[in-house]
Design a protein around this motif. Sequence first.
Motif, PDB file in Angstrom:
ATOM      1  N   MET A 211       0.837  -1.200   0.000  1.00  0.00           N
ATOM      2  CA  MET A 211       0.000   0.000   0.000  1.00  0.00           C
ATOM      3  C   MET A 211       0.866   1.242   0.000  1.00  0.00           C
ATOM      4  SD  MET A 211      -2.602   1.082   2.985  1.00  0.00           S
ATOM      5  CE  MET A 211      -3.178   2.752   3.116  1.00  0.00           C
ATOM      6  N   ALA A 212       0.511   2.213  -0.820  1.00  0.00           N
ATOM      7  CA  ALA A 212       1.291   3.451  -0.905  1.00  0.00           C
ATOM      8  C   ALA A 212       0.692   4.524  -0.033  1.00  0.00           C
ATOM      9  CB  ALA A 212       1.343   3.928  -2.362  1.00  0.00           C
ATOM     10  N   LEU A 213       1.549   5.355   0.506  1.00  0.00           N
ATOM     11  CA  LEU A 213       1.101   6.501   1.309  1.00  0.00           C
ATOM     12  C   LEU A 213       1.526   7.760   0.587  1.00  0.00           C
ATOM     13  CD1 LEU A 213       0.126   8.037   3.777  1.00  0.00           C
ATOM     14  CD2 LEU A 213       2.349   7.619   4.828  1.00  0.00           C
ATOM     15  N   SER A 214       0.578   8.605   0.253  1.00  0.00           N
ATOM     16  CA  SER A 214       0.890   9.874  -0.406  1.00  0.00           C
ATOM     17  C   SER A 214       0.507  11.002   0.511  1.00  0.00           C
ATOM     18  CB  SER A 214       0.113   9.979  -1.733  1.00  0.00           C
ATOM     19  OG  SER A 214       0.271  11.236  -2.315  1.00  0.00           O
ATOM     20  N   LEU A 215       1.408  11.937   0.729  1.00  0.00           N
ATOM     21  CA  LEU A 215       1.137  13.077   1.607  1.00  0.00           C
ATOM     22  C   LEU A 215       1.116  14.347   0.779  1.00  0.00           C
ATOM     23  CD1 LEU A 215       3.423  12.241   4.630  1.00  0.00           C
ATOM     24  CD2 LEU A 215       1.024  11.669   4.301  1.00  0.00           C
ATOM     25  N   ALA A 216      -0.093  15.029   0.594  1.00  0.00           N
ATOM     26  CA  ALA A 216      -0.249  16.342  -0.074  1.00  0.00           C
ATOM     27  C   ALA A 216      -0.345  17.372   0.987  1.00  0.00           C
ATOM     28  CB  ALA A 216      -1.410  16.390  -1.048  1.00  0.00           C
ATOM     29  N   ALA A 217       0.176  17.911   1.120  1.00  0.00           N
ATOM     30  CA  ALA A 217       0.310  18.585   2.376  1.00  0.00           C
ATOM     31  C   ALA A 217       1.804  18.459   2.692  1.00  0.00           C
ATOM     32  CB  ALA A 217      -0.468  18.092   3.415  1.00  0.00           C
TER      33      ALA A 217
ATOM     34  N   ILE B 112      -8.371   5.774  -1.916  1.00  0.00           N
ATOM     35  CA  ILE B 112      -9.252   6.779  -1.316  1.00  0.00           C
ATOM     36  C   ILE B 112      -8.428   8.007  -0.941  1.00  0.00           C
ATOM     37  CG2 ILE B 112     -10.895   5.075  -0.435  1.00  0.00           C
ATOM     38  CD1 ILE B 112      -9.702   5.521   2.367  1.00  0.00           C
ATOM     39  N   VAL B 113      -9.118   9.127  -0.736  1.00  0.00           N
ATOM     40  CA  VAL B 113      -8.474  10.374  -0.311  1.00  0.00           C
ATOM     41  C   VAL B 113      -9.081  10.802   1.006  1.00  0.00           C
ATOM     42  CG1 VAL B 113      -8.026  12.793  -0.864  1.00  0.00           C
ATOM     43  CG2 VAL B 113      -8.084  11.093  -2.697  1.00  0.00           C
ATOM     44  N   VAL B 114      -8.209  11.049   1.990  1.00  0.00           N
ATOM     45  CA  VAL B 114      -8.630  11.566   3.294  1.00  0.00           C
ATOM     46  C   VAL B 114      -8.059  12.974   3.426  1.00  0.00           C
ATOM     47  CG1 VAL B 114      -8.557  11.238   5.799  1.00  0.00           C
ATOM     48  CG2 VAL B 114      -8.601   9.249   4.272  1.00  0.00           C
TER      49      VAL B 114
ATOM     50  N   LEU C 152      -3.372  11.383   1.816  1.00  0.00           N
ATOM     51  CA  LEU C 152      -3.704  12.362   2.848  1.00  0.00           C
ATOM     52  C   LEU C 152      -3.485  13.774   2.323  1.00  0.00           C
ATOM     53  CD1 LEU C 152      -4.463  13.063   5.785  1.00  0.00           C
ATOM     54  CD2 LEU C 152      -2.030  12.883   6.349  1.00  0.00           C
ATOM     55  N   GLN C 153      -4.523  14.608   2.409  1.00  0.00           N
ATOM     56  CA  GLN C 153      -4.421  16.007   2.016  1.00  0.00           C
ATOM     57  C   GLN C 153      -4.793  16.878   3.220  1.00  0.00           C
ATOM     58  OE1 GLN C 153      -6.557  16.918  -1.604  1.00  0.00           O
ATOM     59  NE2 GLN C 153      -5.659  15.196  -2.723  1.00  0.00           N
ATOM     60  N   THR C 154      -3.972  17.871   3.512  1.00  0.00           N
ATOM     61  CA  THR C 154      -4.192  18.724   4.679  1.00  0.00           C
ATOM     62  C   THR C 154      -4.695  20.094   4.248  1.00  0.00           C
ATOM     63  OG1 THR C 154      -2.430  17.576   5.874  1.00  0.00           O
ATOM     64  CG2 THR C 154      -3.104  19.718   6.730  1.00  0.00           C
ATOM     65  N   SER C 155      -5.805  20.520   4.836  1.00  0.00           N
ATOM     66  CA  SER C 155      -6.344  21.857   4.575  1.00  0.00           C
ATOM     67  C   SER C 155      -6.892  22.423   5.884  1.00  0.00           C
ATOM     68  CB  SER C 155      -7.420  21.805   3.480  1.00  0.00           C
ATOM     69  OG  SER C 155      -8.432  20.839   3.789  1.00  0.00           O
TER      70      SER C 155
ATOM     71  N   TYR D 220     -12.880  14.720  -1.324  1.00  0.00           N
ATOM     72  CA  TYR D 220     -12.320  13.800  -0.331  1.00  0.00           C
ATOM     73  C   TYR D 220     -13.291  12.636  -0.165  1.00  0.00           C
ATOM     74  CZ  TYR D 220      -9.451  17.802   1.292  1.00  0.00           C
ATOM     75  OH  TYR D 220      -8.597  18.862   1.383  1.00  0.00           O
ATOM     76  N   THR D 221     -12.762  11.432  -0.057  1.00  0.00           N
ATOM     77  CA  THR D 221     -13.610  10.287   0.274  1.00  0.00           C
ATOM     78  C   THR D 221     -14.033  10.376   1.733  1.00  0.00           C
ATOM     79  OG1 THR D 221     -12.053   9.029  -1.119  1.00  0.00           O
ATOM     80  CG2 THR D 221     -13.830   7.798  -0.039  1.00  0.00           C
ATOM     81  N   ILE D 222     -13.086  10.777   2.576  1.00  0.00           N
ATOM     82  CA  ILE D 222     -13.310  10.951   4.013  1.00  0.00           C
ATOM     83  C   ILE D 222     -12.729  12.294   4.425  1.00  0.00           C
ATOM     84  CG2 ILE D 222     -12.839  10.055   6.330  1.00  0.00           C
ATOM     85  CD1 ILE D 222     -12.388   7.285   4.989  1.00  0.00           C
ATOM     86  N   GLY D 223     -13.517  13.104   5.112  1.00  0.00           N
ATOM     87  CA  GLY D 223     -13.038  14.398   5.579  1.00  0.00           C
ATOM     88  C   GLY D 223     -12.566  14.322   7.025  1.00  0.00           C
ATOM     89  N   MET D 224     -11.833  15.341   7.448  1.00  0.00           N
ATOM     90  CA  MET D 224     -11.372  15.459   8.832  1.00  0.00           C
ATOM     91  C   MET D 224     -11.785  16.818   9.360  1.00  0.00           C
ATOM     92  SD  MET D 224      -7.439  13.996   8.504  1.00  0.00           S
ATOM     93  CE  MET D 224      -6.909  15.362   7.456  1.00  0.00           C
ATOM     94  N   ALA D 225     -12.360  16.851  10.565  1.00  0.00           N
ATOM     95  CA  ALA D 225     -12.762  18.114  11.184  1.00  0.00           C
ATOM     96  C   ALA D 225     -12.427  18.078  12.668  1.00  0.00           C
ATOM     97  CB  ALA D 225     -14.257  18.367  10.993  1.00  0.00           C
TER      98      ALA D 225
END
Length: 301
Positions: free
Chosen positions: A1-7, A193-195, A223-226, A240-245
């Motif tokens: 599994m690959a981990l991509s960090l945008a952010a 997926i994108v979180v 993973l994308q950070t905003s 995003y498939t899954i958001g973070m708040a």
Amino acid sequence: MALSLAACSTTDSSSSASTADESSSASTSSSAATEESAGSDFDNSQKISVVTREDGSGTRGAFIELTGVETDEGDMTTVDAQQANSTNNVMTSVAAEEGAIGYISLGSLNETVKGIAVDGVEPTVENVKNGSYTIARPFNIVTNGDVTGLDEVSQDFISYVMSAEGQTIITEEGYIGDDAAESYTSTQPSGSIVVGGSSSVSPVMEKLIEAYAEVNPNATVELQTSDSTNGVNFALDGTYTIGMASRELKDSEVEAGAVATVLAMDGIAVVVNNANPITNITMDNLRAVYTGELTTWADVQ
């Protein structure tokens, strides 16, 4: 599994122990003397440099609500406040300016800044758990509709982060997880997926994604950070498939179909520069600092 960090002889022993104790005592005394000296050099008449988070930040939203900086008239944060667009930027700003004050995720607190008590209660995990430290909020993962309507990878990933294994990682990272969570079982689904969202949730989410890669190498999680607002909005529109708040959902977001699942609990630590001798601030004074009513450290002492 690959981990991509945008952010790591008895007499001699006693002598060594005695020497170690004396050294420790001298070190403690020296440290205390250094802190006292730093405190005596601190200029209380200097202006308080207020650091806040940007609009859209879940940490800001929770902080202004819990401290009373937000009123019926809206967010009353002083217009003189410096805005920082991430937890790390708040810490950098406070560490760089002797008169600064800010607030950050408790789980991100480190030695570069000093966390202070509010109304005499220290910002600790235990105090958040027992309810005595009241500036606390949930870390939410956000989906468009119920989790059961998501694809297999999303459901499996959420099962992992909410499991005993995932919650242990959350606890180890300094947040408050669920001690009663059940063990994880996986069907090893494949896909991507994108979180994305909150910069406060992002550090622990990164750890969870890395751990998930080891148990399900068939999936890719980016993973994308905003910020929290984008975390919700982009979960709703499919970016995003899954958001973070890092806050509770607003009524309007729930009405639009957003569903929150509490990933963890986290305190919001009030932080100052390490040179500042202050160790406690009242909630009233904290609110007054952030609304601009108190402008120097002499007002707060």
